[in-house]
Design a protein around this motif. Structure first.
Motif, PDB file in Angstrom:
ATOM      1  N   LEU A  80      -6.434  -6.267   6.374  1.00  0.00           N
ATOM      2  CA  LEU A  80      -5.371  -5.323   5.971  1.00  0.00           C
ATOM      3  C   LEU A  80      -5.007  -4.381   7.120  1.00  0.00           C
ATOM      4  CD1 LEU A  80      -6.688  -4.571   2.381  1.00  0.00           C
ATOM      5  CD2 LEU A  80      -4.528  -5.713   2.926  1.00  0.00           C
ATOM      6  N   LYS A  81      -6.031  -3.909   7.829  1.00  0.00           N
ATOM      7  CA  LYS A  81      -5.749  -2.985   8.951  1.00  0.00           C
ATOM      8  C   LYS A  81      -4.988  -3.709  10.046  1.00  0.00           C
ATOM      9  CE  LYS A  81      -9.630   0.104   8.186  1.00  0.00           C
ATOM     10  NZ  LYS A  81     -11.000   0.446   8.544  1.00  0.00           N
ATOM     11  N   ARG A  82      -5.357  -4.968  10.310  1.00  0.00           N
ATOM     12  CA  ARG A  82      -4.638  -5.742  11.339  1.00  0.00           C
ATOM     13  C   ARG A  82      -3.178  -5.942  10.920  1.00  0.00           C
ATOM     14  NH1 ARG A  82      -3.169 -11.219  11.544  1.00  0.00           N
ATOM     15  NH2 ARG A  82      -2.910 -12.020  13.654  1.00  0.00           N
ATOM     16  N   THR A  83      -2.964  -6.286   9.659  1.00  0.00           N
ATOM     17  CA  THR A  83      -1.590  -6.529   9.192  1.00  0.00           C
ATOM     18  C   THR A  83      -0.768  -5.252   9.343  1.00  0.00           C
ATOM     19  OG1 THR A  83      -2.559  -8.054   7.597  1.00  0.00           O
ATOM     20  CG2 THR A  83      -0.233  -7.509   7.296  1.00  0.00           C
ATOM     21  N   TYR A  84      -1.334  -4.146   8.936  1.00  0.00           N
ATOM     22  CA  TYR A  84      -0.644  -2.852   9.070  1.00  0.00           C
ATOM     23  C   TYR A  84      -0.268  -2.609  10.531  1.00  0.00           C
ATOM     24  CZ  TYR A  84      -0.354   2.197   9.778  1.00  0.00           C
ATOM     25  OH  TYR A  84       0.037   3.446  10.178  1.00  0.00           O
ATOM     26  N   ARG A  85      -1.233  -2.831  11.420  1.00  0.00           N
ATOM     27  CA  ARG A  85      -0.987  -2.582  12.845  1.00  0.00           C
ATOM     28  C   ARG A  85       0.182  -3.436  13.358  1.00  0.00           C
ATOM     29  NH1 ARG A  85      -3.366  -5.351  16.802  1.00  0.00           N
ATOM     30  NH2 ARG A  85      -5.158  -6.002  15.575  1.00  0.00           N
ATOM     31  N   LEU A  86       0.293  -4.663  12.849  1.00  0.00           N
ATOM     32  CA  LEU A  86       1.311  -5.581  13.374  1.00  0.00           C
ATOM     33  C   LEU A  86       2.675  -5.439  12.702  1.00  0.00           C
ATOM     34  CD1 LEU A  86      -0.916  -8.771  13.796  1.00  0.00           C
ATOM     35  CD2 LEU A  86      -0.125  -7.200  15.568  1.00  0.00           C
ATOM     36  N   VAL A  87       2.752  -4.711  11.593  1.00  0.00           N
ATOM     37  CA  VAL A  87       4.070  -4.578  10.930  1.00  0.00           C
ATOM     38  C   VAL A  87       4.641  -3.164  11.008  1.00  0.00           C
ATOM     39  CG1 VAL A  87       3.503  -6.443   9.306  1.00  0.00           C
ATOM     40  CG2 VAL A  87       3.270  -4.058   8.557  1.00  0.00           C
ATOM     41  N   LYS A  88       3.801  -2.188  11.365  1.00  0.00           N
ATOM     42  CA  LYS A  88       4.255  -0.794  11.204  1.00  0.00           C
ATOM     43  C   LYS A  88       5.448  -0.450  12.100  1.00  0.00           C
ATOM     44  CE  LYS A  88       0.860   1.335  14.190  1.00  0.00           C
ATOM     45  NZ  LYS A  88      -0.256   2.181  14.374  1.00  0.00           N
ATOM     46  N   GLU A  89       5.467  -1.003  13.342  1.00  0.00           N
ATOM     47  CA  GLU A  89       6.584  -0.683  14.251  1.00  0.00           C
ATOM     48  C   GLU A  89       7.923  -1.076  13.654  1.00  0.00           C
ATOM     49  OE1 GLU A  89       6.290   0.841  17.194  1.00  0.00           O
ATOM     50  OE2 GLU A  89       4.167   1.053  16.675  1.00  0.00           O
ATOM     51  N   ARG A  90       7.927  -2.233  12.985  1.00  0.00           N
ATOM     52  CA  ARG A  90       9.201  -2.774  12.501  1.00  0.00           C
ATOM     53  C   ARG A  90       9.449  -2.448  11.041  1.00  0.00           C
ATOM     54  NH1 ARG A  90      10.065  -8.589  14.849  1.00  0.00           N
ATOM     55  NH2 ARG A  90      12.009  -8.245  13.742  1.00  0.00           N
ATOM     56  N   GLY A  91       8.624  -1.579  10.481  1.00  0.00           N
ATOM     57  CA  GLY A  91       8.843  -1.147   9.099  1.00  0.00           C
ATOM     58  C   GLY A  91       8.550  -2.225   8.071  1.00  0.00           C
ATOM     59  N   GLY A  92       7.696  -3.195   8.433  1.00  0.00           N
ATOM     60  CA  GLY A  92       7.391  -4.296   7.502  1.00  0.00           C
ATOM     61  C   GLY A  92       6.620  -3.828   6.271  1.00  0.00           C
ATOM     62  N   ILE A  93       6.897  -4.518   5.161  1.00  0.00           N
ATOM     63  CA  ILE A  93       6.238  -4.182   3.887  1.00  0.00           C
ATOM     64  C   ILE A  93       5.420  -5.395   3.455  1.00  0.00           C
ATOM     65  CG2 ILE A  93       6.618  -3.445   1.487  1.00  0.00           C
ATOM     66  CD1 ILE A  93       7.815  -1.456   3.454  1.00  0.00           C
ATOM     67  N   PHE A  94       4.178  -5.140   3.014  1.00  0.00           N
ATOM     68  CA  PHE A  94       3.343  -6.271   2.595  1.00  0.00           C
ATOM     69  C   PHE A  94       2.472  -5.914   1.399  1.00  0.00           C
ATOM     70  CE2 PHE A  94      -0.934  -5.282   4.412  1.00  0.00           C
ATOM     71  CZ  PHE A  94      -0.614  -4.163   5.176  1.00  0.00           C
ATOM     72  N   GLY A  95       1.867  -6.952   0.853  1.00  0.00           N
ATOM     73  CA  GLY A  95       1.000  -6.768  -0.312  1.00  0.00           C
ATOM     74  C   GLY A  95      -0.139  -7.764  -0.292  1.00  0.00           C
ATOM     75  N   LEU A  96      -1.017  -7.617  -1.269  1.00  0.00           N
ATOM     76  CA  LEU A  96      -2.206  -8.456  -1.369  1.00  0.00           C
ATOM     77  C   LEU A  96      -2.092  -9.303  -2.635  1.00  0.00           C
ATOM     78  CD1 LEU A  96      -4.854  -8.722   0.204  1.00  0.00           C
ATOM     79  CD2 LEU A  96      -5.871  -7.080  -1.381  1.00  0.00           C
ATOM     80  N   ASN A  97      -2.256 -10.622  -2.467  1.00  0.00           N
ATOM     81  CA  ASN A  97      -2.206 -11.529  -3.616  1.00  0.00           C
ATOM     82  C   ASN A  97      -3.640 -11.761  -4.113  1.00  0.00           C
ATOM     83  OD1 ASN A  97      -1.762 -13.549  -5.440  1.00  0.00           O
ATOM     84  ND2 ASN A  97      -0.907 -15.024  -4.002  1.00  0.00           N
ATOM     85  N   VAL A  98      -3.954 -11.267  -5.300  1.00  0.00           N
ATOM     86  CA  VAL A  98      -5.329 -11.349  -5.809  1.00  0.00           C
ATOM     87  C   VAL A  98      -5.360 -12.100  -7.142  1.00  0.00           C
ATOM     88  CG1 VAL A  98      -7.311 -10.013  -6.613  1.00  0.00           C
ATOM     89  CG2 VAL A  98      -5.957  -9.175  -4.701  1.00  0.00           C
ATOM     90  N   MET A  99      -6.151 -13.165  -7.204  1.00  0.00           N
ATOM     91  CA  MET A  99      -6.329 -13.860  -8.487  1.00  0.00           C
ATOM     92  C   MET A  99      -7.215 -13.016  -9.394  1.00  0.00           C
ATOM     93  SD  MET A  99      -6.941 -17.731  -7.095  1.00  0.00           S
ATOM     94  CE  MET A  99      -7.654 -18.353  -8.599  1.00  0.00           C
ATOM     95  N   VAL A 100      -6.820 -12.921 -10.669  1.00  0.00           N
ATOM     96  CA  VAL A 100      -7.624 -12.113 -11.595  1.00  0.00           C
ATOM     97  C   VAL A 100      -8.129 -12.954 -12.774  1.00  0.00           C
ATOM     98  CG1 VAL A 100      -6.633  -9.866 -10.982  1.00  0.00           C
ATOM     99  CG2 VAL A 100      -5.499 -11.247 -12.729  1.00  0.00           C
ATOM    100  N   SER A 101      -8.323 -14.257 -12.550  1.00  0.00           N
ATOM    101  CA  SER A 101      -8.878 -15.073 -13.638  1.00  0.00           C
ATOM    102  C   SER A 101     -10.340 -14.694 -13.834  1.00  0.00           C
ATOM    103  CB  SER A 101      -8.718 -16.566 -13.329  1.00  0.00           C
ATOM    104  OG  SER A 101      -9.342 -16.883 -12.127  1.00  0.00           O
TER     105      SER A 101
END
Ligand SMILES: Cc1cc2nc3c(=O)[nH]c(=O)nc-3n(C[C@H](O)[C@H](O)[C@H](O)COP(=O)(O)O)c2cc1C
Length: 369
Positions: A80-101
Motif C-alpha cells: 500500500l505504501k509503495r502504491t501511494y508513493r507511485l500514484v501521489k504525484e499524478r493524483g491517482g486514486i486506488f483501493g484494496l480488493n478484499v474477499m470476505v467469504s
C-alpha cells in the motif's frame, strides 16, 4: 468530458474501475490504472496461501517491495505504501480488493486493518487510498469497520438479492457482475444485459451507485452501460491484456489471440470460474462435470469439493506462473474474444473514453432525428 457520480464520489477522472485480479499480484497494473485517471484496485486473493502457494506470495513481495518473510499484514502495508508513493504525484486514486467469504475472514481482517493503519499513519494517504472493495462474501457486518474508517465502500454482487443485502449494509457503490465476467462467477448465471438494469432498478438511489461488470471493454460498452443508467463500469479482462499488467506474457497473449466462443465455465477455487478454453481447461470441465456437478446445476458446494480438482487447479496455476502452456489454465471473461491488442493503460483509457464520448454525443441526432 464524460463524468458520472462515481467520479465525484471517489475523485477519479473517468467512470471506470480496473478490477482487482488474482491470485497473482496486480501491483503494477493498479499503479498504471490509477495514474491513468481510473480507480485502480490491488488484488489480494493470492496472499492467503503463503504455505501452499509460496511462489504467488513471493511474487507479491517482489512486486510490492516487501520481503517474502513478511507476514500478511506487513506485506500489505508495504504494498500500500509503495502504491501511494507511485500514484501521489499524478493524483491517482486506488483501493484494496478484499474477499470476505467466511473461509478467509481471518485474512480479510488483517488486510483491512493494514489499510486502516497506513491511512492513519500518513494522513495524505487518505487522499489516494480511498476505496475498500469487498467481494465473494456477505457485506453485512463490515459496515462499522469499513465506513467507520472513512473508506468509500464498493461491493460486488451477482444477483438482485445480493444487491439488496449490500444496500442494507450501507455499501456506497454496488457492482453488478454479469456471468460473462472473468474467473470466479456466480453459481447461477445471469448476464450483464439482464443483471445490470435489474440491479439499477432495485437499488440505485441518491446514496447508492451502481456499476456494471462482466463484458465491458471499450467505448461502446461503457456508453451502453451509462445509457442504461449505470454510474460506471468495472473491467477485468480488458486491463489484463495491457503492457503494464503484471500477468504472465503468455496469459496476456492468449487473451489477445482468443477467438469466437473462447471461454468455458468449470470449477474454480471458490465455485464456478470462467477459463480460457484450452485442452487443459476442457479436461478440467469434464472432471468438474463428474466430480462437482453443482457447478453446472447452480447448486453451491463448499471449498472441500474433491481434492483432485483443487490439486488440478493448483498445478495449473503453477504451470501458468511458469509459462508452461501445456498445463496452464488461464482465467478470462467472454469479452476476450473482442480484445485484439495489448495497449498501454493510459492510451487504452483515453481511447475508451474518447469513443464513448463520440457515441454519446451523436446519440440524439443519430437516433432521434
Ligand atoms: C484473471 C482474473 C482474475 C480475477 N481475480 C479476482 C479476484 O481475485 N478477486 C475478485 O474479486 N475478482 C476477481 N476477478 C473478477 C474481476 O474482478 C471482474 O469482476 C471481472 O473480470 C469482470 O468481468 P470482465 O473480465 O468481463 O471484465 C478476476 C478476473 C480475472 C479475469
Amino acid at each position: 468530458m464524460i463524468r458520472s457520480r462515481l467520479c465525484e464520489l471517489v475523485g477519479i477522472k473517468y467512470p471506470i474501475i480496473q478490477a482487482g485480479m488474482g491470485p497473482f499480484s496486480n501491483n503494477n497494473l493498479c499503479v498504471a490504472a490509477a495514474n491513468a485517471g481510473v480507480l485502480g484496485l490491488l488484488s489480494t486473493s493470492g496472499v492467503f496461501n503463503k504455505d501452499d502457494q509460496p511462489w504467488i506470495y513471493n511474487e507479491f513481495a517482489r512486486t510490492g517491495e516487501a520481503d517474502p518473510e513478511d507476514d500478511i499484514g506487513t506485506l500489505m502495508e508495504k504494498v500500500l505504501k509503495r502504491t501511494y508513493r507511485l500514484v501521489k504525484e499524478r493524483g491517482g486514486i486506488f483501493g484494496l480488493n478484499v474477499m470476505v467469504s467466511k473461509e478467509v475472514l481471518w485474512a480479510s481482517n488483517i488486510l483491512i486493518d493494514a489499510a486502516i493503519r497506513v491511512r492513519e499513519e500518513t494522513p495524505d494517504v487518505k487522499n489516494h487510498l480511498k476505496v475498500m472493495y469487498t467481494s465473494a462474501g456477505d457485506p453485512l457486518g463490515w459496515e462499522d469497520k469499513i465506513k467507520g474508517a472513512g473508506f468509500k465502500w464498493i461491493h460486488i454482487v451477482p444477483s438482485v438479492r445480493a444487491a439488496l443485502r449490500a444496500k442494507k449494509a450501507g455499501v456506497d457503490v454496488i457492482v453488478a457482475s454479469g456471468h460473462e465476467g472473468g474467473f470466479h462467477t456466480s453459481w447461477e448465471p445471469v448476464h450483464s444485459m439482464v443483471l445490470l438494469p435489474a440491479v439499477i432498478e432495485a437499488v440505485q438511489d441518491d446514496d447508492t451507485l451502481v456499476v456494471g461488470a462482466g463484458g465491458f471493454s471499450d467505448g461502446k460498452t461503457l456508453a451502453a452501460a451509462l445509457l442504461m443508467g449505470a454510474d460506471g463500469v468495472l473491467m477485468g479482462t480488458r486491463f489484463l491484456a495491457t503492457q503494464e499488467s503484471d500477468f504472465h506474457p503468455m496469459w496476456k497473449q492468449e487473451v489477445v489471440d482468443a477467438g469466437d466462443r473462447a471461454t468455458l465455465v468449470a470449477r474454480g477455487y471458490v465455485g464456478p470460474a470462467r477459463w480460457l478454453k484450452t485442452p487443459r481447461s476442457i479436461e478440467h470441465a469434464a472432471n468438474t462435470l463428474q466430480k462437482s456437478p453443482g457447478v453446472f446445476l447452480g447448486i453451491p458446494e463448499d471449498y472441500s469439493t474433491p481434492d483432485m480438482l483443487t490439486a488440478f487447479e493448483n498445478e495449473s496455476m503453477k504451470a501458468t506462473f511458469a509459462g508452461n502452456k501445456e498445463k496452464a489454465m488461464m482465467a478470462a471473461g467472454e469479452v476476450a474474444q473482442r480484445i485484439k491488442d495489448m495497449p498501454k493503460v493510459n492510451d487504452m483509457v483515453q481511447k475508451i473514453v474518447r469513443d464513448a464520448e463520440d457515441i454519446l454525443r451523436n446519440v440524439p441526432q443519430k437516433l432521434l432525428g
